[in-house]
Write an enzyme that holds these catalytic residues in place. Structure first.
Site, PDB file in Angstrom:
ATOM      1  N   CYS A  32      22.408  71.716  97.891  1.00  0.00           N
ATOM      2  CA  CYS A  32      23.482  70.796  98.263  1.00  0.00           C
ATOM      3  C   CYS A  32      24.283  71.450  99.374  1.00  0.00           C
ATOM      4  O   CYS A  32      24.860  72.521  99.185  1.00  0.00           O
ATOM      5  CB  CYS A  32      24.377  70.491  97.056  1.00  0.00           C
ATOM      6  SG  CYS A  32      25.812  69.465  97.478  1.00  0.00           S
ATOM      7  N   CYS A 282      41.689  56.367 102.491  1.00  0.00           N
ATOM      8  CA  CYS A 282      40.280  56.753 102.586  1.00  0.00           C
ATOM      9  C   CYS A 282      39.382  55.529 102.734  1.00  0.00           C
ATOM     10  O   CYS A 282      38.156  55.656 102.678  1.00  0.00           O
ATOM     11  CB  CYS A 282      39.874  57.560 101.352  1.00  0.00           C
ATOM     12  SG  CYS A 282      40.044  56.670  99.781  1.00  0.00           S
TER      13      CYS A 282
END
Length: 327
Positions: A32, A282
């Site tokens: 990741c 956001c």
């Protein structure tokens, strides 16, 4: 970072991210890029433990199985790491998970087990036990230390959060009497910018986040900070807070989740305007909707995007709003 468990019955355990357009499919991950390089070994260790223990993964259509999510949180400036295992109801076999993590050589400061017994596909649940450590990790932001619990919101991009706070602080200015921090999470924005006001009032629905915020205020010696476990809409309906909200020396930072402002919060902003406030969004679509609804009372002075999520379509937008003359 939330990693989902998946896999077919009697097949290998998968641990990774949900496939785009296939909510019940999981793409197995070996690394990741959003976390440290150790993450690949951590995922492999947990995957191997789950396979060896014969633990079934949770299926979103049949609602059967046990393993649901593995949440990994890292303090980029402290090196601390948290692992939170989210399962359905059932029994966790022995100490095998801890042994697997240790064998992988991945330092983990705290390990938590939580239960999500509901049907909703979320990586949060009711704490069942702390398997290692204190149940929290620390992160440092602008020289201040913050405690983070499993379900507490904290900006994932710490380096980007420094830039975000610089923008918010510049927009707020200095010399305010009261700084309101709505949807405050663990208090990171308000506490990091306490030099902008004499008093801080934070409001957050999540009780665990409020406890973190209060602990953070204590450890930072922020005597002028107070945090309330309240829904922002309930705050907006409270006459006690409204009197403070409308005082001449009040400014505000409002950082709502993706759906944007609740109707009662928009109503408060319109019916009891604050002279200057900063909207941190956001979700550009929710931001446009909210600014349109507020446009008769406020005008945007400056808009500054901050790229907290490189190589993705997501962006954080900071807007300074001031009350229109005569409103």
């Amino acid at each position: 970072m939330e990693f989902a468990f998946g896999g077919l019955k009697d097949g290998p355990v998968l641990l990774g991210l949900r496939q785009r357009g296939k909510f019940d499919r999981v793409v197995d991950l070996s690394e990741c890029f959003l976390l440290s390089p150790d993450t690949g070994r951590l995922l492999s260790a947990v995957r191997g433990w789950a396979t060896a223990a014969g633990l079934p993964t949770y299926h979103l259509k049949s609602h059967k199985g046990f393993l649901r999510y593995l949440v990994v949180r890292e303090g980029k400036n402290t090196g601390q790491r948290m692992v939170c295992l989210v399962t359905a109801e059932g029994e966790l076999p022995g100490a095998g998970l801890l042994a697997a993590l240790d064998a992988a050589g991945v330092p983990v400061d705290t390990v938590i087990w939580t239960i999500n017994a509901g049907l909703s596909d979320t990586a949060q649940g009711v704490p069942r036990g702390i398997l290692r450590g204190t149940g929290t990790i620390d992160e440092v932001l602008r020289g201040k230390r913050f405690q983070i619990s499993p379900s507490t919101f904290f900006q994932t991009n710490t380096g980007g959060a420094d830039v975000l706070l610089d923008v918010i602080g510049e927009f707020l200015g200095r010399g305010a009497e009261i700084l309101f921090d709505l949807y405050c999470g663990s208090g990171s924005i308000g506490l990091a910018l306490m030099d902008r006001a004499r008093r801080l009032i934070g409001v957050e629905l999540n009780p665990a986040a409020v406890e973190d915020a209060r602990a953070n205020a204590r450890r930072q010696g922020a005597d002028g900070a107070e945090f309330h476990a309240l829904d922002a809409a309930a705050f907006a309906r409270s006459s006690d807070f409204q009197n403070l909200w409308t005082s001449p020396g009040s400014v505000a930072v409002v950082d709502p989740p993706r759906p944007g402002l609740q109707p009662d919060v928009r109503r408060l902003l319109v019916e009891k305007p604050v002279a200057r406030w900063v909207y941190v969004s956001c979700n550009p679509e929710a931001l446009v909707r909210d600014l349109t609804a507020l446009s008769l009372v406020y005008h945007p002075v400056v808009v500054q995007p901050v790229d907290l999520f490189p190589h993705t379509p997501h962006v954080e937008t900071v807007v300074l709003l001031e009350r229109r003359p005569g409103t």
